[in-house]
Scaffold this active site. Sequence first.
Site, PDB file in Angstrom:
ATOM      1  N   LEU A 100      90.262  52.351 -32.054  1.00 46.85           N
ATOM      2  CA  LEU A 100      88.926  52.941 -32.196  1.00 46.85           C
ATOM      3  C   LEU A 100      88.854  54.207 -31.346  1.00 46.85           C
ATOM      4  CD1 LEU A 100      86.787  49.663 -31.996  1.00 46.85           C
ATOM      5  CD2 LEU A 100      87.982  50.644 -33.964  1.00 46.85           C
ATOM      6  N   LYS A 110      98.432  58.237 -20.765  1.00 44.77           N
ATOM      7  CA  LYS A 110      97.961  58.941 -21.970  1.00 44.77           C
ATOM      8  C   LYS A 110      96.923  60.014 -21.605  1.00 44.77           C
ATOM      9  CE  LYS A 110      96.829  59.915 -26.226  1.00 44.77           C
ATOM     10  NZ  LYS A 110      97.703  60.642 -27.136  1.00 44.77           N
ATOM     11  N   LYS A 145      87.122  63.494 -24.585  1.00 45.29           N
ATOM     12  CA  LYS A 145      87.074  62.152 -23.968  1.00 45.29           C
ATOM     13  C   LYS A 145      88.306  61.906 -23.104  1.00 45.29           C
ATOM     14  CE  LYS A 145      88.922  59.243 -26.519  1.00 45.29           C
ATOM     15  NZ  LYS A 145      90.239  58.707 -26.806  1.00 45.29           N
TER      16      LYS A 145
END
Length: 294
Positions: free
Chosen positions: A66, A170, A239
């Site tokens: 998601l 990441k 984000k």
Amino acid sequence: MQSVAFLGLGSIGRPMARRLKAAGFPLTVWNRTAERATVFANEIGVPLSRSARDAIKDADVVAICLSTSADVEQVLNAGAIVGIKSGATVLDLTSGDPATSKRMAAALATKKIAFIDAPVSGGVKGAEAGTLTVMCGGDAKDIERVRPVIEAFGKTIVHCGPVGSGDAVKAMNQALLALTIWGTGEVLVALAKSGVSPRVALEVINASSGRSNASMNLFPERVLNRSFPRTFRLALMDKDARIAAQIARDEHVPAPLTQLVADLCSAARMELGEEADHVETVQVIERWAGAQIK
Ligand code: NDP
């Protein structure tokens, strides 16, 4: 073969799920927007699940991809968590944040469900080709158990440490991606304005020490030809960069460049909107400068 439920059929979720089906894993799929799930399930020939709970009930591995960790936690708390069978593994492919991953792992552990944060790198192309880099946070034995599932779409599979460490690596990688896009954009716009062809400049940079994935792939394939395909939303890079800046702050590491690029990404997101691709940030630099890279 382990059965897999795949939740989240966005840009990168779809090619990963497609590869799991092609590799022969018994597969169920679910997506919040049902129409997307219906089209995809019909296309690859898997049964359509009415809800996330329906999709996960018999799965050995619940793969989730998601937008954010908050979305994953919301889906789990909305009912999925009680439906996952004991002994199963949640493989969270979302580029998430370490704190939320740790909280989810702790909640799942009380039900004897393992959690691995396993964000990926390599883009939609890498997912289609099965060449993604997958950075895993969790217990080594859990990762080994689901390795065959990860190998359906991943080529470089790295155990980064305990839960949350895949997310952390990441996020930092994404901060570097954002920095190289902004940096390469700035120098190419300045060169274009000073009369040097960006094609010529890139030829030199890509044979010199300033090269990066941005200069070698993104700019030649997406900026010079003005195609700007929409494969990875700027909102998601924003984000990611914010997660990176937060990690640096939490660890009391002065990281002004990371903070700056997170703020630049947020400003570009506000200007370009939620659907813009990450490489479209270059158009913001072009607008500021009144010159184009082409
Ligand atoms: P998309 O924006 O294409 O898709 C997002 C997916 O998340 C959709 O399936 C969406 O459902 C679902 N979703 C979002 N919020 C919720 C929610 N609250 N509840 C349920 N479902 C929700 O994103 P991508 O596929 O591009 O990215 C997914 C993840 O992978 C992100 O974390 C991203 O950073 C990461 N990533 C993406 C890459 C890329 O190249 N695209 C590369 C590497 C990592 P719906 O269809 O209903 O909107």
